[in-house]
Design a protein around this motif. Structure first.
Motif, PDB file in Angstrom:
ATOM      1  N   ALA A  18      -7.006  -3.560 -12.869  1.00  0.00           N
ATOM      2  CA  ALA A  18      -7.914  -3.192 -13.959  1.00  0.00           C
ATOM      3  C   ALA A  18      -9.366  -3.115 -13.485  1.00  0.00           C
ATOM      4  O   ALA A  18     -10.131  -2.276 -13.977  1.00  0.00           O
ATOM      5  N   LYS A  19      -9.741  -3.953 -12.535  1.00  0.00           N
ATOM      6  CA  LYS A  19     -11.112  -3.916 -12.018  1.00  0.00           C
ATOM      7  C   LYS A  19     -11.407  -2.549 -11.400  1.00  0.00           C
ATOM      8  O   LYS A  19     -12.443  -1.940 -11.677  1.00  0.00           O
ATOM      9  N   VAL A  20     -10.493  -2.054 -10.572  1.00  0.00           N
ATOM     10  CA  VAL A  20     -10.685  -0.740  -9.942  1.00  0.00           C
ATOM     11  C   VAL A  20     -10.678   0.354 -11.008  1.00  0.00           C
ATOM     12  O   VAL A  20     -11.521   1.262 -11.001  1.00  0.00           O
ATOM     13  N   TYR A  21      -9.736   0.264 -11.948  1.00  0.00           N
ATOM     14  CA  TYR A  21      -9.650   1.256 -13.031  1.00  0.00           C
ATOM     15  C   TYR A  21     -10.951   1.273 -13.834  1.00  0.00           C
ATOM     16  O   TYR A  21     -11.536   2.334 -14.082  1.00  0.00           O
ATOM     17  N   ASP A  22     -11.413   0.092 -14.252  1.00  0.00           N
ATOM     18  CA  ASP A  22     -12.623   0.016 -15.074  1.00  0.00           C
ATOM     19  C   ASP A  22     -13.855   0.523 -14.330  1.00  0.00           C
ATOM     20  O   ASP A  22     -14.728   1.149 -14.927  1.00  0.00           O
ATOM     21  N   PHE A  27     -17.050   7.580 -13.906  1.00  0.00           N
ATOM     22  CA  PHE A  27     -16.709   8.816 -13.203  1.00  0.00           C
ATOM     23  C   PHE A  27     -15.714   9.635 -14.015  1.00  0.00           C
ATOM     24  O   PHE A  27     -15.865  10.854 -14.153  1.00  0.00           O
ATOM     25  N   GLN A  28     -14.700   8.958 -14.557  1.00  0.00           N
ATOM     26  CA  GLN A  28     -13.726   9.657 -15.402  1.00  0.00           C
ATOM     27  C   GLN A  28     -14.439  10.357 -16.560  1.00  0.00           C
ATOM     28  O   GLN A  28     -14.149  11.507 -16.878  1.00  0.00           O
ATOM     29  N   LYS A  29     -15.377   9.647 -17.178  1.00  0.00           N
ATOM     30  CA  LYS A  29     -16.095  10.205 -18.339  1.00  0.00           C
ATOM     31  C   LYS A  29     -16.863  11.474 -17.965  1.00  0.00           C
ATOM     32  O   LYS A  29     -16.877  12.429 -18.733  1.00  0.00           O
ATOM     33  N   ARG A  38      -5.286   0.664 -21.754  1.00  0.00           N
ATOM     34  CA  ARG A  38      -4.675   0.228 -20.501  1.00  0.00           C
ATOM     35  C   ARG A  38      -4.135  -1.167 -20.746  1.00  0.00           C
ATOM     36  O   ARG A  38      -4.794  -1.998 -21.370  1.00  0.00           O
ATOM     37  N   GLY A  39      -2.911  -1.399 -20.318  1.00  0.00           N
ATOM     38  CA  GLY A  39      -2.318  -2.709 -20.558  1.00  0.00           C
ATOM     39  C   GLY A  39      -1.162  -2.969 -19.618  1.00  0.00           C
ATOM     40  O   GLY A  39      -0.642  -2.070 -18.967  1.00  0.00           O
ATOM     41  N   VAL A  40      -0.770  -4.226 -19.598  1.00  0.00           N
ATOM     42  CA  VAL A  40       0.319  -4.671 -18.732  1.00  0.00           C
ATOM     43  C   VAL A  40       1.496  -5.085 -19.605  1.00  0.00           C
ATOM     44  O   VAL A  40       1.306  -5.590 -20.716  1.00  0.00           O
ATOM     45  N   SER A  41       2.695  -4.853 -19.120  1.00  0.00           N
ATOM     46  CA  SER A  41       3.900  -5.226 -19.850  1.00  0.00           C
ATOM     47  C   SER A  41       3.932  -6.733 -20.075  1.00  0.00           C
ATOM     48  O   SER A  41       3.653  -7.506 -19.154  1.00  0.00           O
ATOM     49  N   LYS A  42       4.284  -7.139 -21.276  1.00  0.00           N
ATOM     50  CA  LYS A  42       4.376  -8.580 -21.537  1.00  0.00           C
ATOM     51  C   LYS A  42       5.583  -9.189 -20.841  1.00  0.00           C
ATOM     52  O   LYS A  42       5.635 -10.397 -20.648  1.00  0.00           O
ATOM     53  N   ASP A  43       6.547  -8.357 -20.426  1.00  0.00           N
ATOM     54  CA  ASP A  43       7.757  -8.849 -19.775  1.00  0.00           C
ATOM     55  C   ASP A  43       7.762  -8.682 -18.261  1.00  0.00           C
ATOM     56  O   ASP A  43       8.571  -9.310 -17.574  1.00  0.00           O
ATOM     57  N   ASP A  44       6.874  -7.818 -17.733  1.00  0.00           N
ATOM     58  CA  ASP A  44       6.887  -7.533 -16.300  1.00  0.00           C
ATOM     59  C   ASP A  44       5.453  -7.301 -15.830  1.00  0.00           C
ATOM     60  O   ASP A  44       4.877  -6.236 -16.080  1.00  0.00           O
ATOM     61  N   PRO A  45       4.853  -8.276 -15.139  1.00  0.00           N
ATOM     62  CA  PRO A  45       3.450  -8.147 -14.738  1.00  0.00           C
ATOM     63  C   PRO A  45       3.185  -7.068 -13.690  1.00  0.00           C
ATOM     64  O   PRO A  45       2.033  -6.800 -13.363  1.00  0.00           O
ATOM     65  N   SER A  46       4.233  -6.423 -13.209  1.00  0.00           N
ATOM     66  CA  SER A  46       4.032  -5.335 -12.251  1.00  0.00           C
ATOM     67  C   SER A  46       4.117  -3.958 -12.911  1.00  0.00           C
ATOM     68  O   SER A  46       4.017  -2.945 -12.243  1.00  0.00           O
ATOM     69  N   LYS A  47       4.253  -3.921 -14.241  1.00  0.00           N
ATOM     70  CA  LYS A  47       4.396  -2.652 -14.974  1.00  0.00           C
ATOM     71  C   LYS A  47       3.153  -2.436 -15.842  1.00  0.00           C
ATOM     72  O   LYS A  47       2.780  -3.305 -16.632  1.00  0.00           O
ATOM     73  N   VAL A  48       2.531  -1.269 -15.684  1.00  0.00           N
ATOM     74  CA  VAL A  48       1.287  -0.954 -16.380  1.00  0.00           C
ATOM     75  C   VAL A  48       1.442   0.336 -17.173  1.00  0.00           C
ATOM     76  O   VAL A  48       2.197   1.234 -16.794  1.00  0.00           O
ATOM     77  N   CYS A  49       0.697   0.417 -18.278  1.00  0.00           N
ATOM     78  CA  CYS A  49       0.618   1.635 -19.082  1.00  0.00           C
ATOM     79  C   CYS A  49      -0.855   1.997 -19.234  1.00  0.00           C
ATOM     80  O   CYS A  49      -1.683   1.124 -19.498  1.00  0.00           O
ATOM     81  N   ALA A  50      -1.163   3.273 -19.041  1.00  0.00           N
ATOM     82  CA  ALA A  50      -2.519   3.772 -19.269  1.00  0.00           C
ATOM     83  C   ALA A  50      -2.414   5.037 -20.119  1.00  0.00           C
ATOM     84  O   ALA A  50      -1.548   5.881 -19.876  1.00  0.00           O
ATOM     85  N   MET A  69      -8.432   5.961  -3.732  1.00  0.00           N
ATOM     86  CA  MET A  69      -9.003   4.964  -4.639  1.00  0.00           C
ATOM     87  C   MET A  69      -7.917   4.413  -5.562  1.00  0.00           C
ATOM     88  O   MET A  69      -7.827   3.213  -5.776  1.00  0.00           O
ATOM     89  N   ILE A  70      -7.080   5.303  -6.096  1.00  0.00           N
ATOM     90  CA  ILE A  70      -6.020   4.881  -7.012  1.00  0.00           C
ATOM     91  C   ILE A  70      -5.037   3.962  -6.290  1.00  0.00           C
ATOM     92  O   ILE A  70      -4.679   2.896  -6.797  1.00  0.00           O
ATOM     93  N   ALA A  71      -4.628   4.343  -5.093  1.00  0.00           N
ATOM     94  CA  ALA A  71      -3.694   3.516  -4.323  1.00  0.00           C
ATOM     95  C   ALA A  71      -4.315   2.173  -3.950  1.00  0.00           C
ATOM     96  O   ALA A  71      -3.620   1.147  -3.919  1.00  0.00           O
ATOM     97  N   SER A  72      -5.625   2.138  -3.701  1.00  0.00           N
ATOM     98  CA  SER A  72      -6.284   0.882  -3.328  1.00  0.00           C
ATOM     99  C   SER A  72      -6.236  -0.145  -4.453  1.00  0.00           C
ATOM    100  O   SER A  72      -6.356  -1.339  -4.209  1.00  0.00           O
ATOM    101  N   SER A  73      -6.028   0.320  -5.679  1.00  0.00           N
ATOM    102  CA  SER A  73      -5.951  -0.594  -6.831  1.00  0.00           C
ATOM    103  C   SER A  73      -4.617  -1.326  -6.892  1.00  0.00           C
ATOM    104  O   SER A  73      -4.459  -2.266  -7.671  1.00  0.00           O
ATOM    105  N   GLY A  74      -3.655  -0.865  -6.084  1.00  0.00           N
ATOM    106  CA  GLY A  74      -2.311  -1.425  -6.148  1.00  0.00           C
ATOM    107  C   GLY A  74      -1.344  -0.535  -6.906  1.00  0.00           C
ATOM    108  O   GLY A  74      -0.160  -0.837  -7.001  1.00  0.00           O
TER     109      GLY A  74
END
Length: 88
Positions: A18-22, A27-29, A38-50, A69-74
């Protein structure tokens, strides 16, 4: 305007991702991308939705131009599932 719902896996913590995304939000704007959620799955901390909105082709070009840059975020790029919705 298109609404993009992306789900993907991350290899870092959600807060690290989220730090990299934020940091990319200004730039996105400038490109006309609006981040709605943007959020993380409550059941799986490795799953993200944007959820973002942009004119056709803009988000795809942003991703293509910023893969390092995107890959550097994980963000595991090849895990990305994208759904695109329009208000017809």
């Amino acid at each position: 305007m298109e609404t993009h719902v992306l789900t993907f896996t991350i290899t870092k913590s959600f807060s690290d991702w989220a730090k990299v995304y934020d940091e990319s939000l200004p730039f996105q704007k400038t490109l006309g991308i609006t981040s709605l959620f943007r959020g993380v799955s409550k059941d799986d901390p490795s799953k993200v939705c944007a959820v973002m909105q942009a004119m056709p082709g803009v988000l795809e070009q942003f991703i293509a131009d910023n893969t390092d840059m995107i890959a550097s975020s994980g963000h595991v790029l090849e895990s990305t599932l994208t759904q695109v919705f329009i208000d017809s």
